[in-house]
Design a protein around this motif. Structure first.
Motif, PDB file in Angstrom:
ATOM      1  N   ALA A 189       0.832  -1.206   0.000  1.00  0.00           N
ATOM      2  CA  ALA A 189       0.000   0.000   0.000  1.00  0.00           C
ATOM      3  C   ALA A 189       0.865   1.255   0.000  1.00  0.00           C
ATOM      4  CB  ALA A 189      -0.925  -0.012   1.217  1.00  0.00           C
ATOM      5  N   ALA A 190       1.993   1.222   0.714  1.00  0.00           N
ATOM      6  CA  ALA A 190       2.908   2.362   0.691  1.00  0.00           C
ATOM      7  C   ALA A 190       3.481   2.569  -0.706  1.00  0.00           C
ATOM      8  CB  ALA A 190       4.024   2.153   1.711  1.00  0.00           C
ATOM      9  N   ALA A 191       3.837   1.484  -1.393  1.00  0.00           N
ATOM     10  CA  ALA A 191       4.324   1.596  -2.770  1.00  0.00           C
ATOM     11  C   ALA A 191       3.220   2.106  -3.695  1.00  0.00           C
ATOM     12  CB  ALA A 191       4.838   0.241  -3.243  1.00  0.00           C
ATOM     13  N   TRP A 216      -5.829  -1.860   0.942  1.00  0.00           N
ATOM     14  CA  TRP A 216      -5.369  -1.589   2.313  1.00  0.00           C
ATOM     15  C   TRP A 216      -5.321  -0.084   2.557  1.00  0.00           C
ATOM     16  CZ3 TRP A 216      -4.452  -4.412   6.601  1.00  0.00           C
ATOM     17  CH2 TRP A 216      -3.733  -3.807   7.621  1.00  0.00           C
ATOM     18  N   SER A 217      -5.899   0.358   3.665  1.00  0.00           N
ATOM     19  CA  SER A 217      -5.902   1.779   4.002  1.00  0.00           C
ATOM     20  C   SER A 217      -5.286   2.059   5.367  1.00  0.00           C
ATOM     21  CB  SER A 217      -7.333   2.327   3.958  1.00  0.00           C
ATOM     22  OG  SER A 217      -8.161   1.610   4.854  1.00  0.00           O
ATOM     23  N   GLY A 218      -4.859   1.036   6.077  1.00  0.00           N
ATOM     24  CA  GLY A 218      -4.240   1.249   7.379  1.00  0.00           C
ATOM     25  C   GLY A 218      -5.205   1.715   8.442  1.00  0.00           C
ATOM     26  N   CYS A 602     -12.200   9.030   3.029  1.00  0.00           N
ATOM     27  CA  CYS A 602     -11.370  10.014   3.742  1.00  0.00           C
ATOM     28  C   CYS A 602      -9.928   9.565   3.898  1.00  0.00           C
ATOM     29  CB  CYS A 602     -11.949  10.341   5.118  1.00  0.00           C
ATOM     30  SG  CYS A 602     -13.655  10.932   5.085  1.00  0.00           S
ATOM     31  N   TYR A 603      -9.504   8.552   3.139  1.00  0.00           N
ATOM     32  CA  TYR A 603      -8.121   8.076   3.233  1.00  0.00           C
ATOM     33  C   TYR A 603      -7.176   9.079   2.580  1.00  0.00           C
ATOM     34  CZ  TYR A 603      -3.967   5.234   2.373  1.00  0.00           C
ATOM     35  OH  TYR A 603      -2.677   4.765   2.321  1.00  0.00           O
ATOM     36  N   ASP A 604      -6.042   9.311   3.217  1.00  0.00           N
ATOM     37  CA  ASP A 604      -5.000  10.199   2.715  1.00  0.00           C
ATOM     38  C   ASP A 604      -3.763   9.349   2.418  1.00  0.00           C
ATOM     39  OD1 ASP A 604      -2.816  12.046   2.473  1.00  0.00           O
ATOM     40  OD2 ASP A 604      -4.029  13.552   3.508  1.00  0.00           O
ATOM     41  N   PRO A 605      -3.162   9.456   1.230  1.00  0.00           N
ATOM     42  CA  PRO A 605      -1.975   8.639   0.919  1.00  0.00           C
ATOM     43  C   PRO A 605      -0.830   8.815   1.902  1.00  0.00           C
ATOM     44  CG  PRO A 605      -2.835   9.665  -1.070  1.00  0.00           C
ATOM     45  CD  PRO A 605      -3.594  10.250   0.071  1.00  0.00           C
ATOM     46  N   ARG A 606      -0.815   9.922   2.627  1.00  0.00           N
ATOM     47  CA  ARG A 606       0.256  10.130   3.610  1.00  0.00           C
ATOM     48  C   ARG A 606       0.152   9.180   4.790  1.00  0.00           C
ATOM     49  NH1 ARG A 606      -0.399  16.311   4.987  1.00  0.00           N
ATOM     50  NH2 ARG A 606      -2.568  15.592   5.011  1.00  0.00           N
ATOM     51  N   SER A 608       0.086   6.054   4.750  1.00  0.00           N
ATOM     52  CA  SER A 608       0.957   4.898   4.565  1.00  0.00           C
ATOM     53  C   SER A 608       2.434   5.274   4.669  1.00  0.00           C
ATOM     54  CB  SER A 608       0.698   4.254   3.199  1.00  0.00           C
ATOM     55  OG  SER A 608       1.082   5.125   2.150  1.00  0.00           O
ATOM     56  N   ARG A 609       2.721   6.571   4.811  1.00  0.00           N
ATOM     57  CA  ARG A 609       4.108   7.036   4.868  1.00  0.00           C
ATOM     58  C   ARG A 609       4.495   7.472   6.273  1.00  0.00           C
ATOM     59  NH1 ARG A 609       8.412   9.375   2.059  1.00  0.00           N
ATOM     60  NH2 ARG A 609       9.227  11.269   3.052  1.00  0.00           N
TER      61      ARG A 609
END
Length: 642
Positions: A189-191, A216-218, A602-606, A608-609
């Protein structure tokens, strides 16, 4: 290169100690290694593929000309091909040891090396699975050993250790593959998020990692079920490590040949398998660390702990060598004793003493700290252990057949160029897959390394909320999303909102936060019921399959009655682990809502970082109150979703 010189470029604190990497640095170090490779990578791939191609040509020649092109003869019917099978199955053991057993023991040093060790397990089992087919000779006759309904009523004999072998290795491969993939989902998911922001959502890389990450959204819900499922996978895989190479050893120990018929073989083979596997981990990770620029994540400490574990396994292997000689002498069996003396002082003595030196004496050099903290010595010793363990397998398999009960039946064996070519190709096959893995998938578990940072940010004894929290957000209600850069602040905000009467919320994080379960009083994951039911069905199904098959023709084999329940325990055990793992996977997919392509709202790509999120549902008149309750936790951003 020493450990001190390797860390000279790393930033240091005021006291001179290296500063640990941050969330973002861990993310960048691992994902940067997956960028477009250079010419050296393509040269290595072409070279290894050429080696595999040469082995394929040797195999084609063997299939057309017959097994006479090998060195196999009477009485030596098993030699290099079976040696390779046992060797590669042994190499596969360290991955599950590092991932499962050390995970249950909470050994934190395993995190940086576990992903590569798990990948090594998969590719080693794939390599091992080729050799029963190669050794079969007539590849077109393989369907005779596949249990399927037919008029011939040919069914496998579940009293035979060769059938146990098929069940054990296939179960081990299936469970290890699932365990490896499930552990990679948060990192995939991070990739996905990185390539989506850099290359766009329609780029082929973004699509591939989007599919692999299963949506996956964590979220806290996903991490809650994921943590329990991963724990059950580790618990199921741990006894599997012991069983697989024990079953492989029974291929020999269940016979009557001197040198094979020994009760010490199961623990002896398991210890040797872990010994060779740990050595292969060093062989692969030392150059990989340098070539992929992972010095900040894989440190000398990890290699030193591997070296200390190798000291233990070398001691067990040395003890097994001594006990094997003692049993041969003390048993009073003249045939067993003469076989052992021939192995130690006869024409093949060079092979025996090579094993003692490479597998026991040389690894004991790791007792000296200078030897286990220097990359060159670590790499050279790991190569020597791999060499010694391969020859140990050949020695055990070859010598028992070549020097058995009757002097007129004694024989010799020398491998031909066909066998050596196929053996070299197996190493090329293994290394080719591993090199492709290092450029296509995360080689270091991001979430587990980030968890070390999160643990330092979380208070040691978090206080639970006054009541239980629901995590399924209702639709068509306003919600507030708070973004944090600290795991401790996220937990403080969640507890503050919960104590203020907000009962429906969801969290997002790049790591698993164990205290969140206690703070929010989350219910226990029902994944455990799926795992239990699957394991019980596998146990019953294994005994039913073995017993029902035995009654088809009611044959008495080896003096054992058709229903031999003690040998059937192997079948029942493998069924328990296999169906328990598959049911565990099903439970995780259902409750964590995986196998979808879209992330949570409301998921933010950040997330996963390096960012943490808290999404709280509230009424329209509670938005300002909610912001007030969130302010003591110092959120970096606040977003209102209507």
């Amino acid at each position: 290169m020493s450990d001190q010189s390797d860390q000279s470029d790393r930033p240091t604190s005021d006291k001179g100690a290296p500063v640990p990497p941050s969330y973002g640095q861990i993310n960048d170090d691992v994902l940067n290694a997956m960028e477009k490779p250079g010419y050296a990578f393509y040269l290595a791939v072409v070279s290894l593929a050429g080696l595999v191609g040469l082995a394929a040509l040797c195999l084609m020649y063997q299939v057309q000309a017959g097994m006479g092109v090998t060195g196999l003869n009477r009485p030596v019917g098993w030699a290099v091909y079976i040696t390779n099978f046992v060797f590669w199955v042994g190499i596969a053991h360290s991955g599950t040891l590092i991932s499962a057993i050390l995970y249950l023991m909470r050994a934190k040093w395993r995190d940086a090396v576990s992903r590569s060790a798990e990948a090594m397990t998969i590719f080693a089992v794939m390599t091992a699975g080729l050799f029963p087919l190669i050794h079969l000779g007539r590849l077109w006759a393989v369907y005779y050993i596949i249990p399927y309904p037919s008029q011939r009523q040919i069914w496998p004999n579940f009293v035979s250790p060769l059938v146990w072998d098929v069940l054990a290795v296939s179960t081990y491969f299936t469970v290890s593959l699932i365990f490896w993939y499930i552990g990679m989902i948060p990192d995939l998911a991070a990739a996905r998020d990185r390539y989506r922001s850099e290359l766009g959502p329609e780029h082929v890389k973004s699509r591939i990692y989007r599919a692999l990450s299963l949506g996956w959204s964590g979220s806290g819900t996903q991490w809650h079920h994921y943590g329990r499922s991963y724990l059950f996978f580790a618990a199921l895989a741990t006894p599997l490590v012991v069983s697989v190479h024990s079953v492989v050893s029974w291929d020999f120990a269940m016979s009557l040949l001197p040198g094979w018929h020994s009760a010490i073989f199961p623990p002896y083979f398991v210890a040797g398998a872990i010994h060779s596997g740990l050595a292969m981990v060093l062989t692969l990770l030392i150059p990989m660390r340098k070539l992929l620029h992972l010095e900040r994540l894989i440190e000398m400490h990890h290699f030193e702990m591997l070296a200390k574990t190798i000291i233990l396994t070398a001691t067990i292997v040395g003890y097994a060598y001594g006990v094997e000689a003692f049993i041969a002498w003390y048993s009073g069996d003249l045939v067993e004793w003469q076989n052992h003396k021939w192995r130690m002082f006869g024409p093949v003595a060079w092979m025996y003493w090579l094993c003692v030196v490479c597998n026991v004496l040389i690894p004991w050099l790791f007792v000296f700290r200078r030897m286990r903290t220097h990359y060159l010595s670590l790499f050279v010793i790991s190569l020597l252990v791999n060499l010694g363990m391969w020859f140990e397998r050949l020695m055990l398999i070859y010598t028992a057949q070549a020097h058995d009960f009757l002097p007129h039946n004694f024989g010799r064996y020398l491998p031909t160029w066909v066998e050596l070519g196929i053996t070299a190709g197996s190493f090329g096959f293994f290394f080719l897959f591993f090199i492709l893995f290092t450029r296509g998938l995360p080689t270091v578990p991001l979430s587990e390394l980030k968890e070390h940072i999160a643990q330092k940010e979380i208070p040691p004894t978090p206080k639970p909320c006054q009541h239980r929290v629901g995590q399924r957000l209702p639709q068509h209600r306003p919600s507030v999303l708070a973004v944090f850069s600290n795991a401790g602040n996220l937990l403080d905000a969640a507890k503050s909102c919960c104590d203020s009467g907000f009962e429906v919320m969801e969290t997002f994080s790049p790591v698993k936060l164990e205290p969140l379960t206690e703070i929010l009083k989350l219910k226990k994951s029902p994944v455990r019921f799926f795992t239990l039911v699957g394991a019980l069905c596998g146990l019953a199904g294994g005994f039913w399959l073995a017993g029902g098959t035995a009654l088809v023709n009611s044959l008495t084999v080896g003096g054992k009655p058709p229903l031999s329940w003690i040998p059937f325990c192997v079948v029942g055990f493998e069924g328990t682990i296999l169906l328990g793992s598959l049911a565990n996977l099903l439970g995780l997919a259902l409750f964590a809502r995986l196998f979808r392509l879209e992330t949570r709202p409301c998921y933010d790509p950040r997330f996963s970082r390096d960012k943490f999120g808290l999404l709280v549902s509230c009424g329209p008149d509670q938005i300002e109150l909610l912001k007030e309750r969130l302010s003591p936790a110092r959120p970096e951003e606040l977003h209102v979703h209507q």
